[in-house]
Design a protein around this motif. Sequence first.
Motif, PDB file in Angstrom:
ATOM      1  N   MET A   1       0.810  -1.214   0.000  1.00 57.76           N
ATOM      2  CA  MET A   1       0.000   0.000   0.000  1.00 57.76           C
ATOM      3  C   MET A   1       0.848   1.271   0.000  1.00 57.76           C
ATOM      4  N   GLY A   2       2.178   1.123   0.006  1.00 57.91           N
ATOM      5  CA  GLY A   2       3.046   2.288  -0.089  1.00 57.91           C
ATOM      6  C   GLY A   2       3.566   2.821   1.229  1.00 57.91           C
ATOM      7  N   PHE A   3       3.430   2.041   2.322  1.00 56.67           N
ATOM      8  CA  PHE A   3       3.896   2.469   3.633  1.00 56.67           C
ATOM      9  C   PHE A   3       5.207   1.767   3.984  1.00 56.67           C
ATOM     10  N   ASP A   4       5.992   2.425   4.829  1.00 59.34           N
ATOM     11  CA  ASP A   4       7.245   1.815   5.267  1.00 59.34           C
ATOM     12  C   ASP A   4       6.994   0.667   6.238  1.00 59.34           C
ATOM     13  N   GLY A   5       5.905   0.760   6.985  1.00 59.63           N
ATOM     14  CA  GLY A   5       5.601  -0.289   7.951  1.00 59.63           C
ATOM     15  C   GLY A   5       4.240  -0.084   8.574  1.00 59.63           C
ATOM     16  N   TYR A   6       3.910  -0.946   9.534  1.00 61.87           N
ATOM     17  CA  TYR A   6       2.592  -0.923  10.135  1.00 61.87           C
ATOM     18  C   TYR A   6       2.342   0.352  10.947  1.00 61.87           C
TER      19      TYR A   6
END
Length: 320
Positions: free
Chosen positions: A88-93
């Motif tokens: 989804m394009g995020f570095d992490g949770y």
Amino acid sequence: MVDHEAETSAGTAVADAEGVDRRGLIGVASDGILARVRTGADELTGALRRVAEHVLSDPEAAARATIVELAERSGTSPATVTRFCRAMGFDGYADLRLGIATETGRTRSAGWSVDIGREIQPSDPLERVLEQIIAADTRAMHDTAALLDLAEVERAAVAIAGASRVNIFGASGSALVGAEMQFSLHRIGVAAWAWNDVHSGLAAAALLRPGDVALGISHSGQTREVIEMLAEGGSRGATTIALTGFRRSPLAELADIVLLTASQATTFRPDALSARHPQLVVLDLLYIAVAQRTHDRAHAAFRRTAQAVDGHKAARGTTS
């Protein structure tokens, strides 16, 4: 029970994460995160899709959950949740949680998130039904604004403003949306036609030339007739524009320009119906953009067409 599908196979989960088109998802700001997850979810399968569905079913709970809790609730694993975040394009949770919390807090304070996912019951009073419809449409508009690439709208407006002929293709409900766009363009002097019959539409598309425009409308992007008509126009050199809810749909993949919309389904209004208002908003924006780029011609045409029908309006003060 946690599903270790992602760890035990080199297949679906990893392939899903790598297969998602990240161009429209990377660099996601807090605004429009759920819209991007909703769009991205349609391109996922298996464990990653289950994570997406769980996030969308209860965003506030997802924002409060730890990565282990989200994995357990979605029947996946922490590693799968991490892959989902990256898809989804995020570095992490942590980034995903923060973004969802920010967006859900803003929509709650704005007052238009009430009962959007709730089924409308036969006994519901119309006041509640009205609130639910308004809430769903408002969210769909908000999500559409987050998804829409204004540079693509600009390209489409320039193409239509310079076209000698614009053909608009749609079927069923999309045909109604296309007819509205044709009416608007016609009023400002743009030579536009709307086609909902595939035989007539294909014949019209075959007469297009370079410099002309073909606009195909389909929320799913999978309506065969619309795909065929747009493809025919493109094969003749026309600039092709797709208005759809899915970036990687067949219709979007064959178009030169893609305009994305979101939808928020409610009882008795599945996606294809609930997408109509966002589609009209995007086409209104495109119409205004065309009018801006043809200002003098558009203003003169609008004035002449208004004068032509003025005599058919009832005089003020008359009664029937």
